[in-house]
Design a protein around this motif. Structure first.
Motif, PDB file in Angstrom:
ATOM      1  N   VAL A 222     -64.942   0.929 -39.583  1.00 51.00           N
ATOM      2  CA  VAL A 222     -64.568  -0.004 -40.651  1.00 51.00           C
ATOM      3  C   VAL A 222     -65.631   0.102 -41.747  1.00 51.00           C
ATOM      4  CG1 VAL A 222     -64.145  -2.404 -41.266  1.00 51.00           C
ATOM      5  CG2 VAL A 222     -63.488  -1.563 -39.006  1.00 51.00           C
ATOM      6  N   PRO A 223     -65.258   0.477 -42.983  1.00 53.21           N
ATOM      7  CA  PRO A 223     -66.269   0.652 -44.043  1.00 53.21           C
ATOM      8  C   PRO A 223     -66.881  -0.673 -44.473  1.00 53.21           C
ATOM      9  CG  PRO A 223     -64.053   0.961 -44.910  1.00 53.21           C
ATOM     10  CD  PRO A 223     -63.905   0.830 -43.427  1.00 53.21           C
ATOM     11  N   VAL A 224     -68.168  -0.619 -44.807  1.00 57.10           N
ATOM     12  CA  VAL A 224     -68.906  -1.783 -45.311  1.00 57.10           C
ATOM     13  C   VAL A 224     -69.562  -1.375 -46.625  1.00 57.10           C
ATOM     14  CG1 VAL A 224     -70.751  -3.437 -44.867  1.00 57.10           C
ATOM     15  CG2 VAL A 224     -69.345  -2.614 -42.975  1.00 57.10           C
ATOM     16  N   GLU A 225     -69.260  -2.094 -47.693  1.00 56.09           N
ATOM     17  CA  GLU A 225     -69.844  -1.814 -49.009  1.00 56.09           C
ATOM     18  C   GLU A 225     -70.262  -3.134 -49.650  1.00 56.09           C
ATOM     19  OE1 GLU A 225     -70.431   1.111 -50.299  1.00 56.09           O
ATOM     20  OE2 GLU A 225     -69.380   2.346 -48.818  1.00 56.09           O
ATOM     21  N   GLU A 226     -71.489  -3.195 -50.130  1.00 58.68           N
ATOM     22  CA  GLU A 226     -71.978  -4.388 -50.821  1.00 58.68           C
ATOM     23  C   GLU A 226     -73.132  -3.978 -51.726  1.00 58.68           C
ATOM     24  OE1 GLU A 226     -71.662  -8.154 -52.002  1.00 58.68           O
ATOM     25  OE2 GLU A 226     -70.485  -7.435 -50.290  1.00 58.68           O
ATOM     26  N   GLU A 227     -73.113  -4.475 -52.964  1.00 49.37           N
ATOM     27  CA  GLU A 227     -74.175  -4.126 -53.912  1.00 49.37           C
ATOM     28  C   GLU A 227     -74.662  -5.384 -54.600  1.00 49.37           C
ATOM     29  OE1 GLU A 227     -75.048  -1.101 -57.673  1.00 49.37           O
ATOM     30  OE2 GLU A 227     -73.139  -1.036 -56.607  1.00 49.37           O
ATOM     31  N   THR A 228     -75.947  -5.666 -54.450  1.00 52.64           N
ATOM     32  CA  THR A 228     -76.577  -6.806 -55.116  1.00 52.64           C
ATOM     33  C   THR A 228     -77.868  -6.329 -55.779  1.00 52.64           C
ATOM     34  OG1 THR A 228     -77.883  -7.445 -53.172  1.00 52.64           O
ATOM     35  CG2 THR A 228     -75.652  -8.366 -53.357  1.00 52.64           C
ATOM     36  N   GLU A 229     -78.526  -7.235 -56.477  1.00 51.54           N
ATOM     37  CA  GLU A 229     -79.791  -6.873 -57.131  1.00 51.54           C
ATOM     38  C   GLU A 229     -80.888  -6.616 -56.098  1.00 51.54           C
ATOM     39  OE1 GLU A 229     -80.764  -9.994 -59.781  1.00 51.54           O
ATOM     40  OE2 GLU A 229     -79.119  -9.571 -61.188  1.00 51.54           O
ATOM     41  N   ILE A 230     -80.783  -7.262 -54.962  1.00 55.15           N
ATOM     42  CA  ILE A 230     -81.831  -7.145 -53.938  1.00 55.15           C
ATOM     43  C   ILE A 230     -81.549  -6.003 -52.979  1.00 55.15           C
ATOM     44  CG2 ILE A 230     -83.012  -8.370 -52.077  1.00 55.15           C
ATOM     45  CD1 ILE A 230     -82.220 -10.975 -53.456  1.00 55.15           C
ATOM     46  N   SER A 234     -74.217   0.265 -47.542  1.00 54.94           N
ATOM     47  CA  SER A 234     -73.079   1.178 -47.404  1.00 54.94           C
ATOM     48  C   SER A 234     -73.100   1.740 -45.994  1.00 54.94           C
ATOM     49  CB  SER A 234     -73.152   2.309 -48.427  1.00 54.94           C
ATOM     50  OG  SER A 234     -74.267   3.145 -48.182  1.00 54.94           O
ATOM     51  N   GLY A 235     -71.912   2.036 -45.494  1.00 53.45           N
ATOM     52  CA  GLY A 235     -71.824   2.583 -44.146  1.00 53.45           C
ATOM     53  C   GLY A 235     -70.599   2.091 -43.425  1.00 53.45           C
ATOM     54  N   PHE A 236     -70.689   2.040 -42.100  1.00 58.46           N
ATOM     55  CA  PHE A 236     -69.536   1.692 -41.270  1.00 58.46           C
ATOM     56  C   PHE A 236     -69.986   0.860 -40.079  1.00 58.46           C
ATOM     57  CE2 PHE A 236     -68.691   5.709 -43.357  1.00 58.46           C
ATOM     58  CZ  PHE A 236     -67.410   5.537 -43.867  1.00 58.46           C
ATOM     59  N   VAL A 237     -69.069   0.010 -39.623  1.00 57.87           N
ATOM     60  CA  VAL A 237     -69.225  -0.684 -38.346  1.00 57.87           C
ATOM     61  C   VAL A 237     -68.023  -0.331 -37.483  1.00 57.87           C
ATOM     62  CG1 VAL A 237     -70.585  -2.601 -39.266  1.00 57.87           C
ATOM     63  CG2 VAL A 237     -68.094  -2.770 -39.220  1.00 57.87           C
ATOM     64  N   GLY A 238     -68.185  -0.434 -36.164  1.00 60.96           N
ATOM     65  CA  GLY A 238     -67.098  -0.130 -35.243  1.00 60.96           C
ATOM     66  C   GLY A 238     -66.197  -1.331 -35.023  1.00 60.96           C
ATOM     67  N   LYS A 239     -64.941  -1.070 -34.760  1.00 62.43           N
ATOM     68  CA  LYS A 239     -64.003  -2.153 -34.469  1.00 62.43           C
ATOM     69  C   LYS A 239     -64.378  -2.828 -33.158  1.00 62.43           C
ATOM     70  CE  LYS A 239     -60.151   0.039 -36.908  1.00 62.43           C
ATOM     71  NZ  LYS A 239     -58.778   0.604 -36.793  1.00 62.43           N
ATOM     72  N   ARG A 319     -75.154 -10.043 -42.931  1.00 62.80           N
ATOM     73  CA  ARG A 319     -74.172 -10.747 -42.105  1.00 62.80           C
ATOM     74  C   ARG A 319     -72.878 -10.999 -42.879  1.00 62.80           C
ATOM     75  NH1 ARG A 319     -72.738 -16.072 -41.289  1.00 62.80           N
ATOM     76  NH2 ARG A 319     -72.041 -16.603 -39.173  1.00 62.80           N
ATOM     77  N   SER A 320     -73.004 -11.462 -44.115  1.00 62.40           N
ATOM     78  CA  SER A 320     -71.805 -11.761 -44.903  1.00 62.40           C
ATOM     79  C   SER A 320     -71.047 -10.491 -45.270  1.00 62.40           C
ATOM     80  CB  SER A 320     -72.188 -12.532 -46.169  1.00 62.40           C
ATOM     81  OG  SER A 320     -73.058 -11.755 -46.989  1.00 62.40           O
ATOM     82  N   ALA A 321     -71.767  -9.388 -45.543  1.00 67.09           N
ATOM     83  CA  ALA A 321     -71.090  -8.135 -45.895  1.00 67.09           C
ATOM     84  C   ALA A 321     -70.265  -7.601 -44.734  1.00 67.09           C
ATOM     85  CB  ALA A 321     -72.131  -7.096 -46.340  1.00 67.09           C
ATOM     86  N   VAL A 322     -70.841  -7.630 -43.524  1.00 63.95           N
ATOM     87  CA  VAL A 322     -70.107  -7.149 -42.346  1.00 63.95           C
ATOM     88  C   VAL A 322     -68.927  -8.068 -42.051  1.00 63.95           C
ATOM     89  CG1 VAL A 322     -70.283  -6.721 -39.865  1.00 63.95           C
ATOM     90  CG2 VAL A 322     -72.134  -6.017 -41.383  1.00 63.95           C
ATOM     91  N   LYS A 323     -69.149  -9.375 -42.151  1.00 65.54           N
ATOM     92  CA  LYS A 323     -68.071 -10.331 -41.878  1.00 65.54           C
ATOM     93  C   LYS A 323     -66.938 -10.163 -42.892  1.00 65.54           C
ATOM     94  CE  LYS A 323     -68.040 -15.014 -40.009  1.00 65.54           C
ATOM     95  NZ  LYS A 323     -68.083 -14.570 -38.630  1.00 65.54           N
ATOM     96  N   HIS A 324     -67.293  -9.923 -44.147  1.00 63.52           N
ATOM     97  CA  HIS A 324     -66.277  -9.710 -45.187  1.00 63.52           C
ATOM     98  C   HIS A 324     -65.453  -8.451 -44.909  1.00 63.52           C
ATOM     99  CE1 HIS A 324     -64.403  -9.565 -49.135  1.00 63.52           C
ATOM    100  NE2 HIS A 324     -64.874  -8.345 -49.293  1.00 63.52           N
TER     101      HIS A 324
END
Length: 620
Positions: A222-230, A234-239, A319-324
């Motif tokens: 499952v792709p994970v993408e998140e971009e913030t100033e801090i 990017s990457g993947f987590v397993g189902k 945590r929020s990026a993976v949950k999203h």
């Protein structure tokens, strides 16, 4: 009093430094691969013999070194990445300590061949135990080839502490995977004892994961993408349904550097809260990009631990990026207040016109007219009731008294039969003792009576001991009974896990497993032991692989013993499982038929006894 403090010779200092940097052959692999990446290589080959004890060689097509740099690279604290202390907080490279090559050369035979693109010939340097034995001109391709032979040849005590080839090779594979996953745009190849184990072409992260862990992995990501100033993630987590009992497929990369962080791992686990089975761990392959000034890499010799300036913010963002991502791809249930799917129009009714309901009223109906149909119907019904013949009603009561007497006798007989049955159940002491020889307490312990008092058995540990000795006996006499499957099982594993199964294949076959096909990333099982349900096969093999990897057995380890322990642990009756009287008695009898009924396979107590005297003391 004479002075007693003196400076250590360089070769002794290098050997002491090697104790921090080089713990096993995998440490050499890590340092050499990182040097090749820092040299700008686009293709890297790793050659290993005897799990790195005889040879570890890395060949790259990087920029190479001049003759002076090649000689200077083996000096302590010699590095091309650091000029001042401030550079430690602007690191974008792998190696920067300047101790790796010096430490490796102090405890091994090293041969370095290197050539720059602008030079016509290259340089070869041979070092044995920090002593340069040869430096000459050589014809070699562009880039660098460094071979480390006979590791710990001058420190036999350290060499004796190395584990078996299987364990050391597993550590080498781990380091190779970490570097290869962090740099998917670089092609890697690994050769073990002359045979090609991995050939990873230039690709993206998803393809690199699939190339390492097998084609079946693609559907688990499952792709994970998140971009913030801090932080950029990017990457993947397993189902969640593919979560494993092992933590092998968990990778954090910070600025393309593999790290270990229990704190960030907890953020991932909390994002998967409520989605995982007990005892399983999620897979993840995540790249975190932060400002180099906000992290401190120089806190551990192996550089696998990093200190962050603001860990709490990173925890919350991760945590929020993976949950999203889990919610976005319908992996986790989410609440959507914008629409209700139950109000959607079904596909079969699209583009159809709805029919407006109409009401028809009989305007001529008057309930007060005598010729109304309902009135006539009621009259006819009443007349039909009046026609009912009521003559001879007295005959209905004839014989009523005799019937009542008979019914009374019937009830009294039933009453007496019930009483007799109840009395016999409570008064027949011999039957009570025979039916209640064992009791199950809290679905965890089996309580039984003995001559001297009471026996309390842990049902899980006791069943482990029974299964362990059964499996061990079957593997020793090689007479495991197999049950053939109507449809063969197709199970998918990584290359490393397949190698472990191949090593244990013979012992598994003695227990009753039948392998019809073994491929690079999958196995096919056509028969299983009679005592193992088909649904438990994958769980047992995962547990077995986990035990082999985590227990880190040495050269004296018995594969048969470990296999029997692992299978017994997977198949034993669990705490909380209700057992019938027959099952309880069978468990007790089988336990005391074992050779060592007192302890489980992991040397934990299986039962305790309590005498009548001890019980009496409790009531004093």
């Amino acid at each position: 009093m004479a002075d007693i403090i003196q400076l250590l010779p360089d070769h002794v200092a290098n050997q002491i430094a090697a104790g921090e940097v080089v713990q096993r052959p995998a440490s050499v692999v890590k340092e050499l691969l990182e040097n090749a990446i820092d040299a700008g290589a686009t293709s890297i080959k790793l050659i290993v013999k005897d799990a790195g004890k005889t040879l570890v060689q890395v060949i790259d097509n990087g920029k190479g070194m001049s003759a002076t740099d090649a000689r200077l690279s083996f000096e302590r604290h010699a590095t091309s990445k650091i000029r001042s202390a401030e550079d430690l907080f602007q690191l974008n490279t792998k190696g920067f300590r300047g101790e790796a090559l010096a430490s490796i050369a102090a405890i091994a035979h090293v041969e370095l061949k290197t050539k720059q693109e602008t030079d016509e010939v290259g340089t070869v340097i041979v070092i044995e135990g920090s002593t340069v034995t040869e430096q000459d001109i050589v014809v070699t391709p562009n880039g660098t080839s460094i071979a480390v032979k006979n590791l710990f040849f001058n420190i036999p005590a350290r060499r004796n502490f190395l584990k078996s080839n299987t364990v050391e090779l597993r550590h080498i594979f781990d380091e190779f995977h970490r570097v290869a996953l962090a740099h998917p745009t670089i092609s890697f190849a690994l050769y073990n004892n002359g045979s090609e184990t991995f050939n990873l072409p230039n690709s993206n992260l998803r393809q690199r994961i699939v190339n390492i862990f097998g084609n079946k992995t693609n559907e688990k990501l499952v792709p994970v993408e998140e971009e913030t100033e801090i932080l950029t993630i990017s990457g993947f987590v397993g189902k969640p349904e593919f979560a494993k009992k092992t933590r092998g497929e968990q990778y954090f990369f910070v600025n393309d550097r593999f790290i270990k962080s229990a704190y960030l791992n907890h953020a991932i686990s909390s994002a998967f809260e409520g989605l995982l089975k007990n005892g399983t761990h999620p897979s993840y392959f995540l790249n975190l990009y932060v400002n180099p000034q906000t992290i401190d890499i120089n806190i551990h010799p192996t550089k696998t631990e990093i200190k962050f300036d603001d860990e709490h913010t990173l925890y919350a963002l991760l945590r929020s990026a993976v949950k999203h991502s889990l919610g976005q791809f319908n992996i986790a249930p989410v609440l959507d207040f914008e629409r209700d799917s139950s109000l959607d129009t079904p596909y079969t009714f699209n583009n159809k016109v709805s029919n407006t309901p109409t009401i028809e009223v009989d305007r001529s109906f008057n309930p007060f007219t005598e010729d109304a149909k309902p009135r006539q119907r009621s009259v006819s019904m009443a007349s039909s009731y009046k026609k009912e013949d009521t003559t001879g009603w007295e005959s209905l009561y004839v014989g009523l008294e005799s019937k009542g007497t008979k019914n009374t006798q019937d009830f009294s007989e039933v009453h007496f039969e019930s009483d007799e049955t109840t009395i016999s159940a409570f008064n027949d002491e011999s039957k009570v003792d025979q039916a209640q020889t064992t009791y199950q307490l809290h679905n965890k312990y089996i309580v039984s009576t003995i001559k001297s008092g009471m026996l309390v058995i842990d049902q899980h540990r006791a069943h482990q001991r029974i299964l362990y000795e059964d499996f061990l006996r079957n593997m020793t006499i090689k007479e495991g009974v197999s049950q053939q499957l109507l449809f063969p099982l197709q199970l998918h594993f990584s290359t490393q896990e397949i190698d472990i199964i191949k090593e244990l294949k013979e012992d598994l076959e003695h227990t009753g497993f039948v392998f019809s096909n073994l491929k690079k990333d999958s196995i096919e099982i056509s028969g299983v032991p009679v005592s193992i349900p088909e649904s438990e096969v994958s769980i047992i093999l995962e547990q077995l692989i986990s035990d082999v990897e985590n227990e880190v057995p040495d050269s004296n380890f018995s594969a048969t013993d470990l296999l029997a322990k692992s299978m017994a642990k997977s198949l034993a009756i669990r705490t909380g499982q209700t057992l019938k009287k027959e099952e309880q008695e069978h468990l007790v009898n089988k336990l005391f038929a074992c050779k060592e009924p007192n302890v489980s396979p992991t040397n934990r107590t299986t039962f305790i006894t309590m005498s009548v005297d001890e019980l009496d003391k409790k009531f004093i």
